[in-house]
Design a protein around this motif. Structure first.
Motif, short mmCIF file in Angstrom:
data_model
loop_
_atom_site.label_atom_id
_atom_site.label_comp_id
_atom_site.label_asym_id
_atom_site.label_seq_id
_atom_site.Cartn_x
_atom_site.Cartn_y
_atom_site.Cartn_z
N SER A 202 8.91 60.33 -6.88
CA SER A 202 8.84 61.66 -7.38
C SER A 202 7.46 62.16 -7.44
CB SER A 202 9.50 61.04 -9.01
OG SER A 202 8.29 60.61 -9.88
N ASP A 203 6.44 61.46 -7.64
CA ASP A 203 5.10 61.64 -7.42
C ASP A 203 5.09 62.73 -6.38
OD1 ASP A 203 3.95 61.98 -9.97
OD2 ASP A 203 2.55 59.91 -9.66
N GLU A 204 4.97 61.90 -5.49
CA GLU A 204 4.56 62.58 -3.97
C GLU A 204 6.22 63.55 -3.78
OE1 GLU A 204 3.80 58.70 -1.19
OE2 GLU A 204 5.54 58.07 -2.52
N ILE A 205 7.34 63.51 -4.06
CA ILE A 205 7.83 64.39 -3.43
C ILE A 205 7.97 65.86 -4.58
CG2 ILE A 205 10.59 65.54 -3.75
CD1 ILE A 205 11.19 62.46 -2.67
N LYS A 206 7.43 65.30 -5.90
CA LYS A 206 6.99 66.84 -6.55
C LYS A 206 6.23 68.36 -6.06
CE LYS A 206 4.38 65.87 -10.68
NZ LYS A 206 4.03 64.96 -11.49
N THR A 207 5.45 67.92 -5.01
CA THR A 207 4.23 68.87 -5.05
C THR A 207 4.63 69.16 -3.12
OG1 THR A 207 2.82 66.86 -3.87
CG2 THR A 207 2.58 67.80 -5.89
N SER A 208 6.08 68.62 -3.00
CA SER A 208 6.47 68.63 -1.07
C SER A 208 7.88 69.54 -1.52
CB SER A 208 6.38 67.59 -0.55
OG SER A 208 5.67 66.81 -0.97
N THR A 209 7.81 70.18 -0.11
CA THR A 209 9.11 70.88 0.15
C THR A 209 10.02 69.85 1.31
OG1 THR A 209 8.24 72.81 0.68
CG2 THR A 209 10.17 72.76 1.45
N VAL A 210 11.37 69.60 0.61
CA VAL A 210 12.66 68.30 0.89
C VAL A 210 13.71 69.69 1.90
CG1 VAL A 210 14.49 67.20 0.66
CG2 VAL A 210 12.12 66.94 -0.80
N LEU A 211 13.57 68.83 3.10
CA LEU A 211 14.03 69.82 4.41
C LEU A 211 15.78 69.25 4.34
CD1 LEU A 211 11.41 70.81 6.93
CD2 LEU A 211 12.57 72.14 4.57
N ASN A 212 16.77 69.26 4.11
CA ASN A 212 18.21 68.58 4.17
C ASN A 212 18.72 69.08 5.38
OD1 ASN A 212 17.58 66.85 1.46
ND2 ASN A 212 18.94 68.38 0.52
N THR A 213 19.02 67.94 6.40
CA THR A 213 19.60 68.55 7.70
C THR A 213 21.06 67.94 8.06
OG1 THR A 213 18.77 66.45 8.83
CG2 THR A 213 17.02 68.22 8.80
N ASP A 214 21.79 68.66 8.99
CA ASP A 214 22.47 68.06 9.09
C ASP A 214 22.37 67.22 10.71
OD1 ASP A 214 22.15 69.21 11.25
OD2 ASP A 214 23.58 71.16 11.51
N GLU A 215 23.63 66.29 10.84
CA GLU A 215 22.98 65.45 12.00
C GLU A 215 22.27 65.80 13.24
OE1 GLU A 215 27.27 66.91 12.13
OE2 GLU A 215 26.09 66.57 10.74
N SER A 216 22.26 66.81 13.91
CA SER A 216 21.22 68.10 14.57
C SER A 216 20.85 67.76 14.12
CB SER A 216 22.54 69.11 15.12
OG SER A 216 22.48 69.96 14.48
N GLY A 217 19.34 67.82 12.99
CA GLY A 217 18.42 67.94 13.41
C GLY A 217 17.97 69.02 12.61
N ARG A 218 19.34 70.09 12.16
CA ARG A 218 19.22 71.39 11.71
C ARG A 218 19.31 71.64 10.95
NH1 ARG A 218 23.27 76.88 13.61
NH2 ARG A 218 22.42 78.74 11.80
N VAL A 219 18.55 72.16 9.23
CA VAL A 219 17.80 72.38 8.01
C VAL A 219 19.53 72.79 7.71
CG1 VAL A 219 17.11 73.01 6.95
CG2 VAL A 219 15.54 72.28 8.64
N SER A 220 19.81 72.28 6.57
CA SER A 220 20.86 72.62 6.20
C SER A 220 21.11 73.37 4.47
CB SER A 220 21.79 71.86 5.82
OG SER A 220 22.06 70.78 5.60
N SER A 221 19.82 72.73 3.94
CA SER A 221 19.16 72.80 2.42
C SER A 221 18.19 72.87 2.29
CB SER A 221 20.09 72.21 1.57
OG SER A 221 19.82 71.26 1.26
N VAL A 222 17.80 73.51 1.90
CA VAL A 222 16.13 73.27 1.71
C VAL A 222 15.78 73.24 -0.33
CG1 VAL A 222 13.24 74.21 1.63
CG2 VAL A 222 15.26 74.75 3.52
N LEU A 223 14.64 71.79 -0.81
CA LEU A 223 14.50 71.78 -2.05
C LEU A 223 13.03 71.81 -1.95
CD1 LEU A 223 16.66 68.57 -2.81
CD2 LEU A 223 17.30 71.07 -3.33
N ILE A 224 11.92 72.80 -3.33
CA ILE A 224 11.08 73.45 -3.53
C ILE A 224 10.54 72.07 -4.52
CG2 ILE A 224 9.38 74.46 -3.51
CD1 ILE A 224 11.54 76.43 -1.66
#
Lengths: 400, 375
Positions: B161-183
């Motif tokens: 959680s320490d590493e993630i809490k300063t980052s942007t997480v990009l969730n993707t569909d199976e084609s690698g296209r970003v479907s949602s973003v967590l900041i």
């Protein structure tokens, strides 16, 4: 645009360096690696810029490729200037023909027009094979104060060594009254360091006169200085008391490297007011492994050391594998020493690979006949196979 | 696919993530943080761009950029002192109505006059918080082939959680296209982290900046990646090579220490893809009689008389006789007197630790001694 310069330096870098054998087959002597991250020419070039001399002609002739590439535009020495800077001056063809540089004086003679463009009062003539730190400006002040035609830097050497040098005999005012080349029974201990300052107008005239004499050997020591003395010009000796070493032979090259790690020898490379500059190889910091042992050595960037290193100079990008042992040796850039190899009292050339468990050189105490002992040299870009042996004093040019 | 890197503009953000490294970035930009014995963080994106064939690069700065200017100089060391292209430093553009930028879009807007002058067709953006040796060519190739609006360089892995809490997480569909973003979410486990490197076309970039500014939107992550991931085609490029993402003092410490393992350092320092930095003309490192140095990274100009183990020593560090330095990062020109003992310490530039001092802390929270301090 040529702004007038008070003083221009001419650096004689054309020597073949035949006494360095395997190390100078494809490299001019001034470009031979020295002191882990330098090349010999870094010392006179850095002395020039540190002394405020920003116009330097480098006279090259023998195997100039590496040297030219190394000097480049002179930027590492802050010698990339709008007015002045460093110029590599090879011999060239003219309307009346083409000549190699046939002597030190002839090399300067052929470049009179280069010097004239800066209209200098004085010219410093330097050698490309000496290791020392010297403020030429102080010598120039001395030259001016003495109103000399020529000033020769001299080092007071021990009497027993004096017969190896050109010796200057002076009066109590440091005027040079006589000189002798490598005398058996020296009359003085003031050895010429091969560093001259001339009043340009005077030197110019003597160079032209010497050139007209077909018999002359066109050398500073043999012709120009004697001619000036005979004509009654004022020649003075400038005493230098710092560290100075000619690195023209394998033994002196090895010794001068070792001097850098000897705390009793007064040459300090860490003085921020007199840095020795060099061209940077762009390599990561040196990586010292968990089983490495390093003592009394200098190591530079890009090295990966996993073996033992003592009393040695390790140049950039050298790899010393686990179990390899390096004692009292010089490893030049890019050398690779494989596991279990032992290198003692040796110089390993650039990009040369020493195979596993090979033995290069030996300690003097292990050899009974002292005449059989000497520093072993493995030349550039070759390899010594696993378990190979290079005897002390041997000089290897080809793969074994 | 062969791509022409000659028509790519590089943009490096020197100040992004300044707050994550605490006191280390108190008086300098993220880009000028010292790293790995002789580098500053900006050396990595700059060298990567140069090694990928990009020769026109703008460095966007915000504040505290004096050390950065000093480091970059004429940019000759990165081969970016060019007549065509080269390096441009883009400090905040001061006009009557402007203030310091609040987000990436505003920062880019401030650099618009520079960006508009470029004839490049593509733009690669990078921050200075990821230390790696990356080739941008295959990323641009994928970007062009996929027809994406934006390609984000990411890495999928297990993170705390320490590493993630300063980052942007990009969730993707199976084609690698970003479907949602967590900041900066407070989650942990397997996820796809943005490495803060993006590729887009020049046209898309300039249109997006103008459009966003008109709508008062300043955050690239929030207003573009997150809000528009459904109507824009935002693709990810999964980066598999060695990298370190710096987001805290302890991650900075760990990233330096990782380089002591040759497996890692050989992936960062690749022969034909050199990492360039300012040359400082130090003499070689000197190892004195009776010194012991093990498992360490040592830069030129160091003089070591004592013991050094598991440490990174920057240029010009001096370690006195009888002194023990273990698990430390000693930045440029740190001087440690005789018979001192240091363990888990980070010293900034020009720190002086006098003889006989014992300074120890723990691997989780290495002690930091500020620039120029005397202990």
């Amino acid at each position: 645009m040529f702004n007038k310069k008070e003083c221009v330096a001419m650096l004689l870098a054309g020597g073949q360096g035949s006494r360095l054998y395997a190390l100078t087959q494809k490299v001019a002597k001034p470009a031979v690696p020295f002191g882990a991250k330098y090349r010999i020419i870094d010392f006179p070039l850095s002395n020039c810029i540190n002394s405020g001399i920003d116009t330097v002609g480098v006279l090259t002739q023998y195997q100039p490729l590496v040297l030219n590439e190394y000097i480049g535009n002179g930027q590492p020495w802050d010698l990339d200037r709008i007015h002045g800077g460093v110029y590599v001056l090879p011999p060239y063809q003219t309307a009346s023909g083409a000549d190699w540089y046939s002597g030190t004086a002839n090399a300067i003679y052929q470049n009179i027009s280069f010097i004239d463009r800066y209209d200098p009062e004085y010219v410093v003539v330097l050698s490309g094979d000496h290791i020392y730190k010297m403020d030429y400006n102080k010598m120039l002040d001395f030259h001016k104060a003495k109103e000399a035609a020529a000033t020769i830097a001299v080092l007071d050497v021990p009497k027993e060594e004096a017969s190896r040098f050109g010796i200057m005999i002076t009066d109590d005012q440091d005027n040079i009254i006589d000189f002798e080349e490598k005398p058996k029974n020296p009359r003085s201990t003031l050895a010429s360091m091969g560093i001259y300052i001339f009043t340009w107008k005077k030197l110019r005239a003597y160079l032209i006169a010497n050139e007209e004499d077909k018999e002359a050997s066109k050398d500073f020591g043999k012709n120009i200085i004697p001619d000036m003395r005979e004509a009654g010009e004022k020649l003075v000796a400038y005493r230098f008391d710092g560290y100075w070493k000619d690195v023209g032979t394998i033994d002196s090259l090895w010794e001068a490297n070792m001097d850098l790690i000897n705390p009793n020898i007064p040459i300090d490379l860490y003085d921020p007011s007199w840095k020795i500059y060099s061209r940077n190889p762009v390599l990561p910091p040196q990586s010292i492994g968990p089983n490495a042992q390093i003592q009394n050595s200098m190591v530079t960037e890009g090295c990966v050391i996993n073996g033992s290193v003592e009393f040695s100079m390790i140049s950039d990008g050298v790899i010393v594998e686990e179990g390899a042992e390096i004692y009292d040796s010089i490893l030049m850039p890019g050398a690779v020493i494989r596991k279990g190899a032992k290198v003692e009292y040796a110089i390993v050339g650039e990009n040369t690979e020493i195979g596993e468990n090979a033995q290069i050189g030996a300690r003097p105490e292990t050899i009974d006949d002292k005449d059989q002992w000497g520093v072993a040299v493995v030349g550039n870009n070759i390899s010594v196979s696993a378990n190979g042996v290079v005897a002390p004093k041997a000089i290897i040019y080809e793969n074994i | 696919m062969d791509v022409n890197m000659g028509n790519v503009l590089g943009l490096v953000f020197a100040n992004m993530h300044d707050t994550t490294l605490g006191d280390i970035t108190k008086n300098r930009t993220m880009g000028s943080v010292l790293f790995g014995g002789r580098y500053r963080l900006i050396d990595f994106p700059l060298s990567n761009m140069v090694n990928s064939g990009i020769s026109e690069i703008g460095v966007i700065t915000k504040s505290n950029y004096q050390s950065l200017l000093d480091h970059l100089g004429s940019a000759r060391e990165w081969d970016l002192a060019r007549k065509k292209g080269g390096l441009y430093i883009l400090p905040p553009f001061g006009s009557v109505e402007s203030t310091l930028y609040r987000g990436r879009i505003e920062a880019l807007y401030g650099a618009m006059s520079f960006i508009k002058c470029s004839r490049a067709k593509y733009v690669i953006l990078s921050d200075c918080d990821v230390v790696t040796n990356i080739d941008y060519k295959p990323i641009l190739a994928q970007h062009i082939e996929s027809g994406a609006d934006i390609t984000a360089v990411v890495h999928t892995g297990v993170y705390t959680s320490d590493e993630i809490k300063t980052s942007t997480v990009l969730n993707t569909d199976e084609s690698g296209r970003v479907s949602s973003v967590l900041i900066t979410p407070e989650i942990s486990g397997t996820c796809t982290l943005s490495l803060n490197m993006f590729v887009m076309s020049m046209e898309f970039l300039t249109e997006t900046i103008k459009d966003s500014m008109a709508r008062g939107l300043v955050s690239f992550e929030r207003n573009i990646l997150q809000d528009r991931c459904r109507d824009l085609k935002i693709m990810t490029y999964e980066y598999e090579n060695y990298f370190s993402k710096l987001n805290s003092v302890s991650s900075y410490f760990a990233a330096n220490m990782k380089l002591l393992d040759p497996e890692n350092s050989q992936k960062l320092f690749v022969a034909k893809r050199s990492i360039y930095t300012k040359v400082s003309d130090n003499a070689p490192a000197k190892y004195d009689l009776d010194c012991t140095v093990k498992n360490s990274l040592i830069a030129d100009g160091c003089i070591i008389e004592g013991e050094v183990e598991n440490s990174v020593l920057f240029r010009g560090v001096k370690v006195g006789k009888g002194t023990k330095v273990k698990n430390c990062i000693l930045m440029q020109d740190t001087v440690v007197g005789d018979n001192a003992e240091l363990n888990y310490l980070i010293t900034d530039k020009n720190v002086h630790i006098s003889a006989n001092h014992i300074l120890t802390s723990s691997p989780e929270y290495p002690m930091y001694v500020g620039k120029g301090a005397s202990v």
